[in-house]
Write a protein that holds these residues in place. Sequence first.
Motif, short mmCIF file in Angstrom:
data_model
loop_
_atom_site.label_atom_id
_atom_site.label_comp_id
_atom_site.label_asym_id
_atom_site.label_seq_id
_atom_site.Cartn_x
_atom_site.Cartn_y
_atom_site.Cartn_z
N UNK A 138 36.61 -19.51 -16.10
CA UNK A 138 36.19 -21.00 -16.92
C UNK A 138 34.77 -20.70 -17.69
N UNK A 139 34.51 -21.72 -18.41
CA UNK A 139 33.62 -21.50 -19.42
C UNK A 139 32.18 -21.36 -18.61
N UNK A 140 31.97 -22.29 -17.49
CA UNK A 140 30.68 -21.94 -16.89
C UNK A 140 30.48 -20.74 -16.18
N UNK A 141 31.50 -20.28 -15.66
CA UNK A 141 31.21 -19.06 -14.87
C UNK A 141 31.25 -17.72 -16.15
N UNK A 142 31.69 -17.95 -17.20
CA UNK A 142 31.74 -17.03 -18.29
C UNK A 142 30.52 -16.81 -18.60
N UNK A 143 29.55 -18.16 -19.02
CA UNK A 143 28.23 -18.08 -19.37
C UNK A 143 27.26 -17.37 -18.09
N UNK A 144 27.52 -17.82 -16.95
CA UNK A 144 26.71 -17.24 -15.90
C UNK A 144 26.97 -15.82 -15.93
N UNK A 145 28.09 -15.33 -16.02
CA UNK A 145 28.16 -13.84 -16.16
C UNK A 145 27.44 -13.12 -17.26
N UNK A 146 27.73 -14.00 -18.45
CA UNK A 146 27.16 -13.40 -19.68
C UNK A 146 25.69 -13.33 -19.99
N UNK A 147 25.16 -14.15 -19.11
CA UNK A 147 23.50 -14.02 -19.12
C UNK A 147 23.03 -13.15 -18.10
N UNK A 148 24.05 -13.00 -16.89
CA UNK A 148 23.43 -12.09 -15.78
C UNK A 148 23.69 -10.76 -16.37
N UNK A 149 24.79 -10.36 -16.87
CA UNK A 149 24.95 -8.93 -17.13
C UNK A 149 24.19 -8.41 -18.37
N UNK A 150 23.49 -9.12 -18.89
CA UNK A 150 22.55 -8.60 -19.95
C UNK A 150 21.05 -8.40 -19.43
N UNK A 151 20.38 -7.35 -19.51
CA UNK A 151 19.13 -7.24 -19.14
C UNK A 151 18.29 -8.00 -20.13
N UNK A 152 17.23 -8.82 -19.59
CA UNK A 152 16.41 -9.72 -20.23
C UNK A 152 15.93 -8.71 -21.48
N UNK A 153 15.80 -9.14 -22.66
CA UNK A 153 15.00 -8.60 -23.87
C UNK A 153 13.57 -8.12 -23.56
N UNK A 154 13.18 -7.14 -23.73
CA UNK A 154 11.52 -6.88 -23.80
C UNK A 154 11.02 -6.68 -25.06
N UNK A 155 10.35 -7.84 -25.48
CA UNK A 155 9.54 -7.85 -26.71
C UNK A 155 9.19 -6.29 -27.23
N UNK A 156 8.64 -5.70 -26.42
CA UNK A 156 8.09 -4.59 -26.98
C UNK A 156 9.19 -3.56 -27.41
N UNK A 157 10.17 -3.67 -27.17
CA UNK A 157 11.40 -2.66 -27.40
C UNK A 157 12.20 -3.56 -28.81
N UNK A 158 11.83 -4.66 -28.95
CA UNK A 158 12.19 -5.35 -30.30
C UNK A 158 11.99 -4.91 -31.49
N UNK A 159 12.97 -4.70 -32.28
CA UNK A 159 12.48 -4.33 -33.71
C UNK A 159 11.92 -5.62 -34.40
N UNK A 160 12.43 -6.75 -34.25
CA UNK A 160 12.00 -8.07 -34.55
C UNK A 160 11.83 -9.00 -33.43
N UNK A 161 10.63 -9.21 -32.86
CA UNK A 161 10.38 -9.72 -31.56
C UNK A 161 10.62 -11.17 -31.98
N UNK A 162 10.38 -11.89 -32.80
CA UNK A 162 10.55 -13.17 -33.11
C UNK A 162 12.19 -13.60 -32.95
N UNK A 163 12.96 -12.86 -33.69
CA UNK A 163 14.28 -12.85 -33.82
C UNK A 163 14.95 -12.67 -32.61
N UNK A 164 14.33 -11.86 -31.77
CA UNK A 164 14.79 -11.43 -30.43
C UNK A 164 14.64 -12.98 -29.38
N UNK A 165 13.62 -13.62 -29.59
CA UNK A 165 13.40 -14.89 -28.84
C UNK A 165 14.38 -15.73 -29.23
#
Length: 288
Positions: A138-165
């Motif tokens: 269902x949509x709710x669990x889809x978004x739980x999983x989509x959030x959890x399966x992505x490692x949180x972005x580290x700004x120091x690794x981002x080419x464009x930190x502002x766009x990453x946020x």
Amino acid sequence: PRKGPLQRAPIEDLPGKPRQRGDREPMSARTAAAPPIEVVTSIEDACYVLKVGLGADASAAVLKILGFDNDQLVPCAEVAVDLAANISNGELIIDVIGNGGGWVDTGYDLNHYLYANMPHSPMKETFQACEWYDLPQIDALDWFVSLAEHELPRLSDARDPRQEIVNLIHRMDRASQSLTTSSDSFGRVRKVEQLQNSSACLQTLILKFGTPSAPRKETDEWIEFDGLYKQCVALAKPLGGSRGMHIMGYAPSNKYPKQMSPPTWDYYTSTVVKVHGGTNRKFSSMAF
């Protein structure tokens, strides 16, 4: 409250209100005495294995389940199956009346034990013993999983930190919009508030310190900016932690039998199509 050991008191001996004019005749007066019951084995707060005399040298084997909140049902079932093989041609009565509930995977384990070795059984695999209601897509669990399966972005690794946020804000907003459809259960009200607070914090960070661009890396301004970013993200209590894996438990499954198999989201994404409510729906999981 848990009931104590089974009692063999006849019905007429049980306490109750005095009979009044017009009351129905007591059950014990209209039927034969209750059959003799022998407790073969029992495990406290889990189960009983009973041998019930039926007369004419016939007996029934009964597995009485008190609850599914422990891991002792399969040992009890092993005794019950052996008893049934010896006294009732393999036929076993499973009594779940009045059980106190518990963990659904305990029921799955019991089903798998009872049916996996039966001739012509459709439940040869563990996942086939499931009821397919535990994780519908269902949509709710889809978004739980989509959030959890992505490692949180580290700004120091981002080419464009502002766009990453900005991208992270977008993900949080979409997740909270999905969760508000069922915001009255399973703590989702709190999760929505956490995501919304974190998103608002990140938007303020961008507005005050990241416009038109984020500070240059490896400067004092960058260190402060990165620290504020982490504080904003922490408000969301990220699903899975910063690396995305804390939401997962580790256990052998039919698809990944080794205890230390690499983390995988197959439990949610490897689905089975079942008819539910008259329509085909995707349920997890082939990787139970």
